[in-house]
Each structure stands twice: as structure tokens, then as C-alpha cells.
Write an enzyme that holds these catalytic residues in place. Sequence first.
Site, PDB file in Angstrom:
ATOM      1  N   ARG A  34      21.208  74.117  64.219  1.00 40.91           N
ATOM      2  CA  ARG A  34      21.408  75.444  64.793  1.00 40.91           C
ATOM      3  C   ARG A  34      20.125  75.978  65.415  1.00 40.91           C
ATOM      4  NH1 ARG A  34      24.728  78.005  59.841  1.00 40.91           N
ATOM      5  NH2 ARG A  34      23.036  76.929  58.813  1.00 40.91           N
ATOM      6  N   ARG A  55      20.706  81.617  64.380  1.00 37.32           N
ATOM      7  CA  ARG A  55      20.228  82.317  63.192  1.00 37.32           C
ATOM      8  C   ARG A  55      19.091  83.229  63.604  1.00 37.32           C
ATOM      9  NH1 ARG A  55      18.756  84.445  58.869  1.00 37.32           N
ATOM     10  NH2 ARG A  55      19.286  83.644  56.815  1.00 37.32           N
ATOM     11  N   GLU A  91      25.189  87.615  52.204  1.00 29.70           N
ATOM     12  CA  GLU A  91      26.177  86.600  52.555  1.00 29.70           C
ATOM     13  C   GLU A  91      27.561  87.234  52.685  1.00 29.70           C
ATOM     14  OE1 GLU A  91      25.657  83.368  53.255  1.00 29.70           O
ATOM     15  OE2 GLU A  91      23.510  83.733  53.053  1.00 29.70           O
TER      16      GLU A  91
END
Length: 243
Positions: free
Chosen positions: A114, A61, A69
Site C-alpha cells: 500500500r 495509509r 480501528e
Amino acid sequence: MLGLLAVAAGTAFLAPSGAQRSDDVSVVSPPKAVRGQALSLTGAASIVDGDTIEIHGQRIRLNGIDAPESGQHCNDAKGDDYPCGRRSAEVLDKFLAASRPVQCTFVTWDRYGRFVGDCRRADGANVATWMVEHGQALDWPRYSHGAYAGQQAKAEAAKLGLWSGTVQAPWDWRAEHTENTQAFASQPIGIISRQVAQSYSCQPRRTCSQISSCEEAQWYRSNCAWGGKLDRDGDGIACETLC
């Protein structure tokens, strides 16, 4: 997962420039094994969306910014609707393809395990900065502390990218679409503890029958190259019988 990370010898750990992920996603501490070290991940990047890439099966990220999105739409200069989330991802893909590989420096881990990082192309261009400068992503003050505010102001004034028309801030869009299963990846699934996150591994490959929890299934989906196969209907939820 840590085996994919190249340790930069002799470099101090990079302190987070702002815990990063969506409004409803908490951040976990970096695994004990990586504290005190600066980590980087380098390789050819595949695009997940306008603020998320994948290198060697690891989701990354981009720190401090937020792009529309995948299912989000905006209005262009004429007021016509267009898929701005998909457009942002396409622009990012072309930008990264122009100078490979990409190198991302570790900032923190998000709730899904992540890697959140600051990324640069092979030519040194900062990816997050470029996306904001060209109106394809927004500075996210809550996490960036205004690091990209200047670039965003210039992009808005020049009506570049998203600013050529109207765009709803992605964090606000997510807040209004939390019941949409396509936005599942932006919803909380429970904090993965440091010990649990370290126990997960992309090898060997697993099937849903070999997975014990929804949390574990979502980790594989987000972090392993084969994880998408756990989400057979593509709705963002891996191993639905567990979730």
C-alpha cells in the site's frame, strides 16, 4: 499499480517522514522504478477507516497518524460506549467530501504494497493534521517523531472528538485483539519483496482459483477495486483456502 501514480516532473523524491503502518507491519523499500521521483495520486477518495483511504483502487495509509480501528469502541463524556472507529471514518468522509479531489504525495510502501502518503484536500488542507486537530486520530510518535504532538495536545485540552471521553491508543487496541479476524489487516502476512510487489497487477481481475498464495490474495484485496470480492465472508482474509 504504478500506472495510477502521476509523476511530478522536476521534483525530488520525498524522503519518508517516518515509516508508517501498525506496530507489527514492516515497511518495504519503494519499487526501483519510483526511486528518485516524487509521486502523487489524485482523485475522489473512498473511506476505508479513519486513517486509510482509497483512490482509483489504490489503498493509501495516512502517514504519521493512527485512528481507531473499524471495530474499536471508546467511551464518550458520559462514559457510554460508542463505535469510535466507525465515527472517525464518518468524520473523515465528510471532511474529504467538502473539497475534492484529494492529492496524496508518496512517502513509502507498506508491507501490503500500500501507498503510504501525505494527503491534502483540493483546498490545501492537510488531512492527517486536520484529523488530529479535531480529535479523530492520534499522533503516532513511533512513526511521526511527534510531528502532530502539538495538534494532539490542543485537541486533548479542548476535549475534542475522541478526547471528550476515553480512548485506547489504536496500536494498543490492536495488540490486545490480534486473534480477532476483523483485525487481520493489521497483522503481519510476510514481507512482500520489491520484485514480487511489482509483479502483481489489478488487471486482469482474478478469482481465488487463479491466485497462487495468501500473500498475493491479500495484495489484491488491499489494492484492487475488485479485491473485496475475494473476501466473501468479510472477515478480512482473502481466499481463505490459501491462508
